[in-house]
Write a protein that holds these residues in place. Structure first.
Motif, PDB file in Angstrom:
ATOM      1  N   ARG A 170       0.816  -1.220   0.000  1.00  0.00           N
ATOM      2  CA  ARG A 170       0.000   0.000   0.000  1.00  0.00           C
ATOM      3  C   ARG A 170       0.849   1.268   0.000  1.00  0.00           C
ATOM      4  O   ARG A 170       0.320   2.370   0.033  1.00  0.00           O
ATOM      5  N   GLY A 171       2.170   1.104   0.005  1.00  0.00           N
ATOM      6  CA  GLY A 171       3.059   2.255  -0.043  1.00  0.00           C
ATOM      7  C   GLY A 171       3.343   2.881   1.301  1.00  0.00           C
ATOM      8  O   GLY A 171       3.835   4.014   1.374  1.00  0.00           O
ATOM      9  N   LEU A 172       3.028   2.169   2.397  1.00  0.00           N
ATOM     10  CA  LEU A 172       3.265   2.710   3.727  1.00  0.00           C
ATOM     11  C   LEU A 172       4.741   2.622   4.095  1.00  0.00           C
ATOM     12  O   LEU A 172       5.432   1.658   3.742  1.00  0.00           O
ATOM     13  N   ALA A 173       5.223   3.620   4.821  1.00  0.00           N
ATOM     14  CA  ALA A 173       6.588   3.612   5.319  1.00  0.00           C
ATOM     15  C   ALA A 173       6.642   2.812   6.621  1.00  0.00           C
ATOM     16  O   ALA A 173       5.612   2.537   7.245  1.00  0.00           O
ATOM     17  N   ILE A 174       7.843   2.449   7.022  1.00  0.00           N
ATOM     18  CA  ILE A 174       8.002   1.643   8.236  1.00  0.00           C
ATOM     19  C   ILE A 174       7.352   2.299   9.452  1.00  0.00           C
ATOM     20  O   ILE A 174       6.643   1.616  10.216  1.00  0.00           O
TER      21      ILE A 174
END
Length: 237
Positions: A170-174
């Motif tokens: 989904r393109g989420l960062a850590i």
């Protein structure tokens, strides 16, 4: 070459492939029409077949879903239109180019909904058969691809690792993934390291490349009974 009249869709239910004289060898096998429709419905891209008058000859499951939503494209009088005059104009221009043998790509957005449409001619201008155009719609979301879940099962990912994989898709960062699941960022990094090792991917970029290369499989919960070869029988999933 796909068409929808009886010159191609044979009355016996198969694709009417032009065959050589009997003396030239055995007839090639034919594919049942209903089987082909089910195949189209199982592909995680919307697919439309349009005739020279702009009429929809066939729409698969996801295309019917997109048409029914009316966010970017819609069907009116069995014709493919945009949700506004600007989109309709772009679609008409792309279809006209396709019927001249050119391939066209449209990039359209309405609010937070983005839709790309690839127009591909299914006949050559010099051919005698009625012209038609295939319109391929962009995938809704990589995360909606059932193959991603299948990928996770094949790698024996734990539920938490699978959740991290879906977050990356989904393109989420850590930090966002960690906050979403209420864990430390170090935990997410450790899970990413483990799932990369299981996938044999040296980096997150290579991991996501593998995910994006998976076959486009429609989630089972979104499958409905395929419609007959009559584009006016649109149904919302």
């Amino acid at each position: 070459m796909w068409q929808t009249n009886d010159t191609v869709w044979s009355r016996s239910g198969g694709i009417g492939i032009e065959t050589p004289p009997e003396s030239s060898g055995p007839r090639p096998p034919q594919v049942d029409q209903h089987v082909l429709m089910r195949v189209f419905d199982e592909i995680d891209y919307g697919m439309l077949v349009i005739d020279a008058q702009g009429r929809i000859l066939h729409a698969n499951h996801l295309a019917r879903h997109e048409l029914a939503s009316g966010r970017v494209i819609m069907s009116y009088g069995n014709n493919l239109l945009g949700s506004n005059a600007g989109f309709t104009g772009q679609i008409q221009q792309a279809m006209e180019s396709s019927f001249r043998g050119q391939r066209k790509l449209l990039l359209m957005a309405q609010g937070d909904r983005e839709l790309s449409m690839a127009f591909t001619p299914l006949s050559h201008p010099l051919e005698a058969d009625p012209p038609s155009v295939l319109v391929l719609l962009s995938r809704q979301s990589t995360c909606d691809n059932l193959a991603v879940r299948m990928f996770a099962r094949t790698l024996n990912l734990s539920p938490s690792e699978e959740a991290v994989l879906m977050g990356l898709c989904r393109g989420l960062a850590i930090p966002e993934i960690a906050r979403q699941h209420g864990v430390a960022q170090s935990t997410v990094r450790s899970q990413i390291k483990t799932l990369r090792e299981k996938a044999g991917a040296p980096s997150i970029r290579r991991l996501l490349h593998r995910v994006n290369s998976l076959p486009p499989v429609v989630p089972a919960l979104r499958i409905i009974t395929p419609m007959s070869h009559n584009a006016t029988e649109f149904s919302h999933p």
